[in-house]
Design an enzyme around this catalytic site. Structure first.
Site, PDB file in Angstrom:
ATOM      1  N   HIS A  67      -3.197  -1.429 -33.655  1.00 18.70           N
ATOM      2  CA  HIS A  67      -2.862  -1.335 -32.225  1.00 18.70           C
ATOM      3  C   HIS A  67      -3.751  -0.246 -31.612  1.00 18.70           C
ATOM      4  CE1 HIS A  67       0.561  -2.377 -29.228  1.00 18.70           C
ATOM      5  NE2 HIS A  67      -0.394  -1.761 -28.550  1.00 18.70           N
TER       6      HIS A  67
ATOM      7  N   GLU B 291      -3.625  -7.619 -29.279  1.00 21.62           N
ATOM      8  CA  GLU B 291      -4.407  -7.915 -28.070  1.00 21.62           C
ATOM      9  C   GLU B 291      -5.902  -7.595 -28.194  1.00 21.62           C
ATOM     10  OE1 GLU B 291      -2.562  -6.048 -24.708  1.00 21.62           O
ATOM     11  OE2 GLU B 291      -0.804  -7.325 -24.832  1.00 21.62           O
TER      12      GLU B 291
ATOM     13  N   GLU C 218       5.801  -8.962 -26.795  1.00 22.61           N
ATOM     14  CA  GLU C 218       5.891  -7.940 -25.736  1.00 22.61           C
ATOM     15  C   GLU C 218       6.204  -8.596 -24.408  1.00 22.61           C
ATOM     16  OE1 GLU C 218       2.583  -5.270 -25.158  1.00 22.61           O
ATOM     17  OE2 GLU C 218       2.419  -4.857 -27.307  1.00 22.61           O
TER      18      GLU C 218
HETATM   19  C1  BGC Z   1      -0.105  -3.290 -24.999  1.00 21.83           C
HETATM   20  C2  BGC Z   1       0.773  -2.065 -24.956  1.00 21.83           C
HETATM   21  C3  BGC Z   1       0.861  -1.567 -23.537  1.00 21.83           C
HETATM   22  C4  BGC Z   1       1.538  -2.628 -22.701  1.00 21.83           C
HETATM   23  C5  BGC Z   1       1.695  -2.269 -21.235  1.00 21.83           C
HETATM   24  C6  BGC Z   1       0.094  -4.228 -23.850  1.00 21.83           C
HETATM   25  O1  BGC Z   1      -1.153  -4.478 -23.291  1.00 21.83           O
HETATM   26  O2  BGC Z   1      -0.004  -3.929 -26.230  1.00 21.83           O
HETATM   27  O3  BGC Z   1       0.235  -1.121 -25.832  1.00 21.83           O
HETATM   28  O4  BGC Z   1       1.516  -0.351 -23.425  1.00 21.83           O
HETATM   29  O5  BGC Z   1       0.831  -3.831 -22.763  1.00 21.83           O
HETATM   30  O6  BGC Z   1       0.463  -2.065 -20.638  1.00 21.83           O
END
Ligand code: BGC
Length: 459
Positions: A135, A180, A368
């Site tokens: 990450h 990502e 997420e």
């Molecule tokens: C990422 C996180 C980030 C979240 C909000 C994602 O792009 O995996 O690390 O904090 O989105 O921006």
């Protein structure tokens, strides 16, 4: 400060955990650099984020992750919170330089001990660990040798992945290879707004190819060493729509979709890079060696979908290569979060449908989803109705996708706690739990209590 569009909150859908089915995986997500702190504790090597955030002007207000949420020391309390919120699955990442300070070679035993304690404690509390291997906190020692732009990264990554599986695979079954890749290559190697802060095609294009190779190679190593593992990888994705139903905008939207949503997914499915829709990426062929096409492919057990918003795209002659611009939610007069991301719950439905249509994808897990709003800490409480509504409305769309036949089998909130939001520093707060970064005090927000009640009721 971002202006909020305080449009009347729409009525919230009635949701029940039971509607998602018994096997649906519920969780909360985090990442090492965003929460751990302890940036130089016990033999940890520097990461590219330690170095990048240490340079003036790179992160808002010159914030850095040196202390972050001090999760490194406070994980027992934070896991107790996870348990008290009835969250059964906890996603976190391993810090590569905490385990291998130079990126390869010498192992940092103290780092190994820390992750052993963390994993064991999860299991003691009946919390299932879901681990992301990468990450974004690349060892700085590897960046000095070219980082993601150097093809040697494939060998370094293989060593790191094999080490993690040998160390922790006896207790951890759920693994995600990359977080990502589009964001860490795009923001880190093309735009220069994330670590390591490099710009231009010269670094970006090889970084894309090497990350895509590592994504598949990582999957293969996990499966080889741990055949019973559930192996996934995660993708950022935004639902893309043209501003007007006109050919030029429609074509611009196709290009943006190819770049943001397809560039890393399709090679993993054996479809190659989407070069027909992304002509400027053709220079990637220079880095593709004989046999690479097969190596880009891996049959993941699940694909992690990370969706926050939609983007509306307009043709423009002036943006080089893409000839496309994103039209901001502010300009469109629609509600948005502190990240300037539109609140658009249907986006997650459309992305689950879009990914669900690929033949090679076995199942999807939303690894997420969440939102940053300007939370107010008042009288010892944080009342965050906007985040609660956001989560409920997005979840209702996840359920809709599931009921329409998409094989989505999990949902993880980003994030458990407020944390270091990369180049944005500590201001955008995404947590279910508020963190006072001066005292490290934790306060469960109303959204956290809502999630707990939702999770408790349906079982
Ligand atoms: C990422 C996180 C980030 C979240 C909000 C994602 O792009 O995996 O690390 O904090 O989105 O921006």
């Amino acid at each position: 400060m971002t202006q909020h569009n305080h449009a009347q909150a729409p009525r919230q859908p009635e949701l029940s955990r039971a509607d998602f089915g018994e096997d649906f995986k519920w969780g909360a997500s985090t990442a090492a650099y965003q929460i751990e702190g302890a940036h130089e504790a016990e033999g940890k090597g520097l990461s590219i984020w330690d170095v990048f955030s240490g340079k003036r002007g790179k992160v808002k207000q010159n914030h850095n992750g040196n202390h972050a949420c001090d999760f490194f020391n406070r994980y027992p309390d934070d896991l107790a919170l996870v348990q008290s919120l009835a969250i059964p699955n906890f996603r976190f990442s391993l810090s590569w330089p905490r385990l291998l300070p130079e990126g390869h070679g010498q192992i940092n035993r103290a780092g190994v001990d820390y992750y052993n304690r963390l994993i064991d404690h999860c299991l003691e509390l009946n919390i299932t660990p879901w681990i992301t291997l990468y990450h974004w906190d690349l060892p700085q020692a590897l960046e000095r040798k070219g980082g993601w732009a150097n093809r040697d990264i494939v060998g370094w990554f293989e060593e790191y992945v094999a080490l993690c599986i040998k160390l922790f695979g006896d207790r951890v079954k759920h693994w995600m290879v990359l977080n990502e890749p589009m964001v860490f290559t795009g923001a880190g190697y093309f735009l220069g707004v994330h670590a390591p802060g490099r710009r231009g095609f010269g670094s970006f294009i090889p970084a894309v190819h090497h990350a895509a190779l590592c994504q598949a190679e990582g999957g293969r190593i996990i499966k080889q060493l741990l055949p019973e593992a559930e192996v996934g990888t995660t993708f950022s994705c935004s639902y893309i729509e043209p501003l007007r139903q006109q050919e030029r905008d429609i074509k611009a939207a196709v290009r943006v979709d190819a770049l943001l949503n397809r560039l890393f997914l399709e090679p993993s499915l054996g479809l190659g890079y989407p070069l027909d829709d992304l002509k400027f990426m053709r220079r990637i062929e220079k880095y593709v060696q004989p046999g690479d096409e097969g190596k880009l492919r891996f049959d993941f057990d699940f694909i992690g979908v990370q969706n926050y918003t939609r983007e509306v795209v307009k043709y423009t002659f002036w943006t080089p290569f893409m000839q496309a611009n994103l039209v901001s939610p502010k300009k469109r007069g629609v509600p948005y979060t502190l990240m300037n991301w539109e609140v658009y719950p249907e986006a997650i439905y459309h992305m689950l449908q879009q990914f669900g249509k690929y033949k090679g994808i076995k199942k999807l897990v939303v690894t997420e989803n969440g939102a940053a709003f300007a939370d107010q800490f008042q009288n010892g409480q944080v009342h965050d109705p906007e985040r609660m509504a956001f989560l409920q409305r997005y979840l209702a769309q996840v359920l809709r996708a599931k009921q329409d036949g998409v094989n989505v089998q999990g949902y993880f909130v980003w994030s458990l706690v407020d944390n270091f939001e990369w180049a944005e520093g500590y201001d955008p707060r995404f947590g279910l739990v508020h963190v006072d970064f001066a005292t490290q005090a934790r306060t469960v927000k109303s959204s956290g209590y809502w999630y707990r009640d939702f999770l408790k009721k349906g079982v």
